[in-house]
Design a protein around this motif. Structure first.
Motif, PDB file in Angstrom:
ATOM      1  N   ILE A 114      95.233  71.886  -0.394  1.00 45.86           N
ATOM      2  CA  ILE A 114      94.490  72.029  -1.651  1.00 45.86           C
ATOM      3  C   ILE A 114      95.345  71.563  -2.824  1.00 45.86           C
ATOM      4  O   ILE A 114      94.906  70.773  -3.670  1.00 45.86           O
ATOM      5  CB  ILE A 114      94.056  73.496  -1.853  1.00 45.86           C
ATOM      6  N   ASP A 115      96.586  72.031  -2.864  1.00 42.72           N
ATOM      7  CA  ASP A 115      97.476  71.677  -3.973  1.00 42.72           C
ATOM      8  C   ASP A 115      97.733  70.181  -4.028  1.00 42.72           C
ATOM      9  O   ASP A 115      97.769  69.587  -5.118  1.00 42.72           O
ATOM     10  CB  ASP A 115      98.793  72.434  -3.842  1.00 42.72           C
ATOM     11  N   GLN A 116      97.912  69.559  -2.875  1.00 41.32           N
ATOM     12  CA  GLN A 116      98.168  68.116  -2.848  1.00 41.32           C
ATOM     13  C   GLN A 116      97.003  67.321  -3.417  1.00 41.32           C
ATOM     14  O   GLN A 116      97.192  66.360  -4.174  1.00 41.32           O
ATOM     15  CB  GLN A 116      98.442  67.657  -1.418  1.00 41.32           C
ATOM     16  N   VAL A 117      95.776  67.716  -3.053  1.00 42.08           N
ATOM     17  CA  VAL A 117      94.611  66.966  -3.526  1.00 42.08           C
ATOM     18  C   VAL A 117      94.412  67.187  -5.027  1.00 42.08           C
ATOM     19  O   VAL A 117      94.086  66.247  -5.765  1.00 42.08           O
ATOM     20  CB  VAL A 117      93.345  67.346  -2.737  1.00 42.08           C
ATOM     21  N   VAL A 118      94.622  68.417  -5.503  1.00 43.72           N
ATOM     22  CA  VAL A 118      94.527  68.673  -6.944  1.00 43.72           C
ATOM     23  C   VAL A 118      95.566  67.854  -7.702  1.00 43.72           C
ATOM     24  O   VAL A 118      95.263  67.233  -8.736  1.00 43.72           O
ATOM     25  CB  VAL A 118      94.695  70.173  -7.245  1.00 43.72           C
ATOM     26  N   ASP A 119      96.797  67.835  -7.201  1.00 45.56           N
ATOM     27  CA  ASP A 119      97.862  67.055  -7.847  1.00 45.56           C
ATOM     28  C   ASP A 119      97.494  65.575  -7.921  1.00 45.56           C
ATOM     29  O   ASP A 119      97.706  64.916  -8.949  1.00 45.56           O
ATOM     30  CB  ASP A 119      99.176  67.210  -7.078  1.00 45.56           C
ATOM     31  N   ALA A 120      96.934  65.047  -6.839  1.00 39.26           N
ATOM     32  CA  ALA A 120      96.555  63.628  -6.808  1.00 39.26           C
ATOM     33  C   ALA A 120      95.429  63.343  -7.789  1.00 39.26           C
ATOM     34  O   ALA A 120      95.418  62.310  -8.463  1.00 39.26           O
ATOM     35  CB  ALA A 120      96.160  63.221  -5.392  1.00 39.26           C
ATOM     36  N   ALA A 121      94.474  64.248  -7.887  1.00 38.63           N
ATOM     37  CA  ALA A 121      93.369  64.069  -8.829  1.00 38.63           C
ATOM     38  C   ALA A 121      93.855  64.148 -10.272  1.00 38.63           C
ATOM     39  O   ALA A 121      93.356  63.427 -11.145  1.00 38.63           O
ATOM     40  CB  ALA A 121      92.282  65.108  -8.570  1.00 38.63           C
ATOM     41  N   ARG A 122      94.833  64.999 -10.524  1.00 36.17           N
ATOM     42  CA  ARG A 122      95.388  65.086 -11.868  1.00 36.17           C
ATOM     43  C   ARG A 122      96.048  63.761 -12.260  1.00 36.17           C
ATOM     44  O   ARG A 122      95.942  63.315 -13.409  1.00 36.17           O
ATOM     45  CB  ARG A 122      96.410  66.221 -11.948  1.00 36.17           C
TER      46      ARG A 122
END
Length: 227
Positions: A114-122
């Motif tokens: 979850i954190d990785q995908v949020v970071d990438a979207a940011r």
């Protein structure tokens, strides 16, 4: 401020019984609670909007607290289709940087994913979790094979799918009545056709969707091994 929309509004009882699949139990705990626990444990999600069948909304917040879910949470009744349910969750969000949309019956996503995908979207505006396709894929028409697709370029779309809030809102404004009727099951499809590039993060094949009876059996085994 990053918000997750956990879509658990389905009323399907394909697995038998009178309870929707998101309320069936794995290890004695409802599937949707297992899913929400992953968002409780991740660092990048600050608030959760849970989209539920209308009859489940009244008592769900107190129910969730019984299982130790303490992050700020709001609930909203879902609609006839997944896309409409996501839109209802989206309408509850006032301000946020990133919105993560996740299927409520995918309980084995990890907090790190979850954190990785949020970071990438940011960093890029749009990112989704994917997994390799293990089988050879055939395109068919009229019960005949017309093409075989090379697996190296194919991925299965998982969730969460994460987007900047204003981008996801703009994408959902393009949703037509015809598409609603035919069911849109992938949020990134709506974003893709805006011409936005979507980054992919490779996820685990453990991130299964509980749909059939065999998924519950596999889920029990995954729970024993990884929880």
């Amino acid at each position: 401020m990053n918000v997750a929309i956990v879509v658990a509004a389905g009323k399907g009882t394909r697995l038998g019984g009178n309870r929707p699949k998101q309320f069936l139990e794995l290890g004695g705990i409802p599937v949707v609670i297992h899913t929400l626990r992953q968002f409780e444990r991740c660092r990048e999600i600050n608030e959760i909007v849970t989209v539920l069948p209308a009859e489940e909304t009244g008592r769900f917040l107190s129910f969730a607290k019984e299982f130790g879910l303490l992050k700020p949470m709001r609930v909203v009744a879902g609609a006839e289709t997944r896309a409409q349910s996501v839109a209802r969750g989206l309408a509850l969000i006032g301000e946020a940087e990133i919105v993560a949309v996740h299927d409520g019956v995918r309980p084995f996503v990890s907090p790190d994913e979850i954190d990785q995908v949020v970071d990438a979207a940011r960093a890029t505006g749009a990112a989704i979790l994917v997994a390799p396709v293990p089988d050879t894929i055939k395109e068919i028409k009229d019960d005949r094979v017309i093409r075989t697709w090379p697996r190296a370029n194919l991925r299965r779309a998982l969730t969460p799918q994460c987007f900047r809030l204003e981008l996801l809102r703009r994408a959902y404004q393009t949703l037509s009545e015809i598409e609603v009727a035919n069911e849109v099951t992938d949020d990134s499809l709506l974003v893709e056709r805006l011409g936005v590039e979507i980054v992919v993060i490779e996820g685990s094949s453990r991130n299964i969707k509980i749909t059939e009876e065999e998924d519950l059996i596999l889920g029990e085994e995954l729970l024993r091994r990884f929880k």
